[in-house]
Design an enzyme around this catalytic site. Structure first.
Site, mmCIF file in Angstrom:
data_model
loop_
_atom_site.group_PDB
_atom_site.id
_atom_site.type_symbol
_atom_site.label_atom_id
_atom_site.label_comp_id
_atom_site.label_asym_id
_atom_site.label_seq_id
_atom_site.Cartn_x
_atom_site.Cartn_y
_atom_site.Cartn_z
ATOM 1 N N HIS A 99 71.165 -65.596 3.275
ATOM 2 C CA HIS A 99 71.237 -64.865 2.015
ATOM 3 C C HIS A 99 70.106 -65.182 1.049
ATOM 4 C CE1 HIS A 99 74.700 -62.513 -0.108
ATOM 5 N NE2 HIS A 99 73.544 -61.897 -0.219
ATOM 6 N N ASP A 126 80.710 -61.290 -1.243
ATOM 7 C CA ASP A 126 80.371 -62.613 -0.735
ATOM 8 C C ASP A 126 81.522 -63.560 -1.055
ATOM 9 O OD1 ASP A 126 79.057 -65.032 -0.039
ATOM 10 O OD2 ASP A 126 77.157 -64.378 -0.891
ATOM 11 N N HIS A 128 80.726 -66.564 -1.858
ATOM 12 C CA HIS A 128 80.052 -67.477 -2.791
ATOM 13 C C HIS A 128 79.261 -66.684 -3.818
ATOM 14 C CE1 HIS A 128 80.294 -69.272 1.286
ATOM 15 N NE2 HIS A 128 80.618 -70.385 0.649
ATOM 16 N N ASP A 130 76.439 -67.700 -5.222
ATOM 17 C CA ASP A 130 75.007 -67.973 -5.015
ATOM 18 C C ASP A 130 74.249 -68.038 -6.334
ATOM 19 O OD1 ASP A 130 75.606 -68.055 -2.367
ATOM 20 O OD2 ASP A 130 74.609 -66.192 -1.815
ATOM 21 N N HIS A 143 70.014 -70.592 0.344
ATOM 22 C CA HIS A 143 70.777 -69.336 0.354
ATOM 23 C C HIS A 143 71.817 -69.324 -0.762
ATOM 24 C CE1 HIS A 143 74.024 -70.836 3.510
ATOM 25 N NE2 HIS A 143 73.931 -71.624 2.459
ATOM 26 N N ASP A 228 77.459 -59.995 2.458
ATOM 27 C CA ASP A 228 77.427 -61.227 3.239
ATOM 28 C C ASP A 228 78.586 -61.201 4.232
ATOM 29 O OD1 ASP A 228 77.896 -64.011 4.047
ATOM 30 O OD2 ASP A 228 76.584 -64.596 2.399
ATOM 31 N N ASP A 230 80.333 -63.506 5.262
ATOM 32 C CA ASP A 230 81.470 -64.343 4.883
ATOM 33 C C ASP A 230 82.329 -63.728 3.780
ATOM 34 O OD1 ASP A 230 80.345 -65.017 2.380
ATOM 35 O OD2 ASP A 230 79.562 -66.925 3.076
ATOM 36 N N GLU A 273 73.547 -62.969 6.700
ATOM 37 C CA GLU A 273 74.274 -64.144 7.205
ATOM 38 C C GLU A 273 74.968 -63.912 8.540
ATOM 39 O OE1 GLU A 273 74.162 -67.207 6.178
ATOM 40 O OE2 GLU A 273 73.381 -67.100 4.119
#
Length: 294
Positions: A99, A126, A128, A130, A143, A228, A230, A273
């Site tokens: 990412h 996502d 997260h 980030d 990332h 992403d 995840d 990712e």
């Protein structure tokens, strides 16, 4: 009228400790992404994968930070190529790669938006946020920095200069469920719109997404979507190095992508990712292709 899309691969894994993301773009192509988009009537120009040369190591005051020179080079390259792709097609799709690549793609499409005199909005799908700076990351995995960089939040003197920062009020994050303390403080400080998985469980995905899209339309904005792997629950998408239980379901993810399609406001897309080394018979790559088609 036939719509056009430039496909650009960024086999980058300097932003993570987990090897395998370098194979992400090839895996998406193998899973049939190009054919799926062409079958929907899009004119596709696959420009292949970008690459950087060897980089002289860069030190940083935070000893955890690793592969800084490589990540900086990728950001600079991707910013230029993303800006060009946004100008030359209706909806460029950037294939990752970890990412950290989105630091470059967002910088590029933000420059394109500024040239058009239109605001750029970002939908961040996502686990997260980030939102780390180089100083706050404890893992050193870069990332975790693209949103903070693209919004001009924190010290990023070691990254390429940012010409057009994205206004944090134009961010919408969905699926968030793993937030570090420094990121939490930044979310509160800048009032970033976050719909974590608890909120999605309580209200669903449509109400917050509809409200955000209406904001984009009202401002005559461009919308960049950064997806992403995840964001999804690892039970349906195991091919990611940062799995966090409790992610979006198959139905929720397709509903979001279909709703975005119906709204007609998306102007660029990251798919990041994907780590084929961790996949099960290509199931995650196939799912990501299906979601992109949706």
């Amino acid at each position: 009228m036939t719509r056009s899309s430039i496909i650009l691969g960024a086999p980058i894994q300097s932003g993570t400790h987990q090897p395998g993301c370098v194979m992400g773009p090839a895996s998406l192509r193998t899973a049939g992404l190009i054919a799926s988009l062409e079958a929907l009537g899009w004119r596709i120009e696959d420009q292949g994968d970008l690459s950087i040369g060897p980089q002289a190591a860069m030190a940083h005051a935070n000893p955890a930070v690793h592969h800084l020179a490589e990540t900086r080079a990728w950001i600079a390259l991707l910013a230029a190529r993303a800006e060009a792709a946004a100008a030359q097609s209706d909806l460029p799709v950037f294939l990752g790669g970890d990412h950290s690549m989105s630091a470059g793609t967002m910088a590029g499409v933000a420059a394109h938006a500024a040239r058009l005199g239109r605001p750029l909005f970002v939908l961040w799908l996502d686990a997260h946020p980030d939102l780390h700076s180089l100083d706050t990351t404890e893992s050193g995995n870069l990332h975790g920095t693209p949103v903070a960089y693209a919004c001009g939040l924190g010290d990023f003197a070691a990254y390429p200069p940012l010409a057009h920062a994205i206004d944090p009020s134009r961010l919408c994050m969905m699926g968030i469920r793993s937030v570090d303390p420094a990121e939490h403080r930044r979310i509160l400080e800048h009032g970033i719109e976050v719909h974590d998985m608890r909120a999605i469980d309580e209200t669903g995905v449509v109400a917050p997404l509809r409200a955000f899209i209406e904001r984009v339309k009202a401002a005559n904005g461009l919308l960049h979507v950064s997806f992403d792997v995840d964001f999804l629950d690892p039970g349906i998408a195991p091919a990611v190095g940062t799995t966090v239980p409790g992610g979006a379901t198959f139905r929720e993810a397709h509903l979001i992508m279909e709703y975005l399609c119906d709204a007609g406001v998306v102007t660029s897309l990251d798919l990041v990712e994907l780590n084929p080394f961790l996949d099960e018979r290509g199931r995650t790559a196939s799912l990501i292709c299906d979601l992109a088609a949706s």
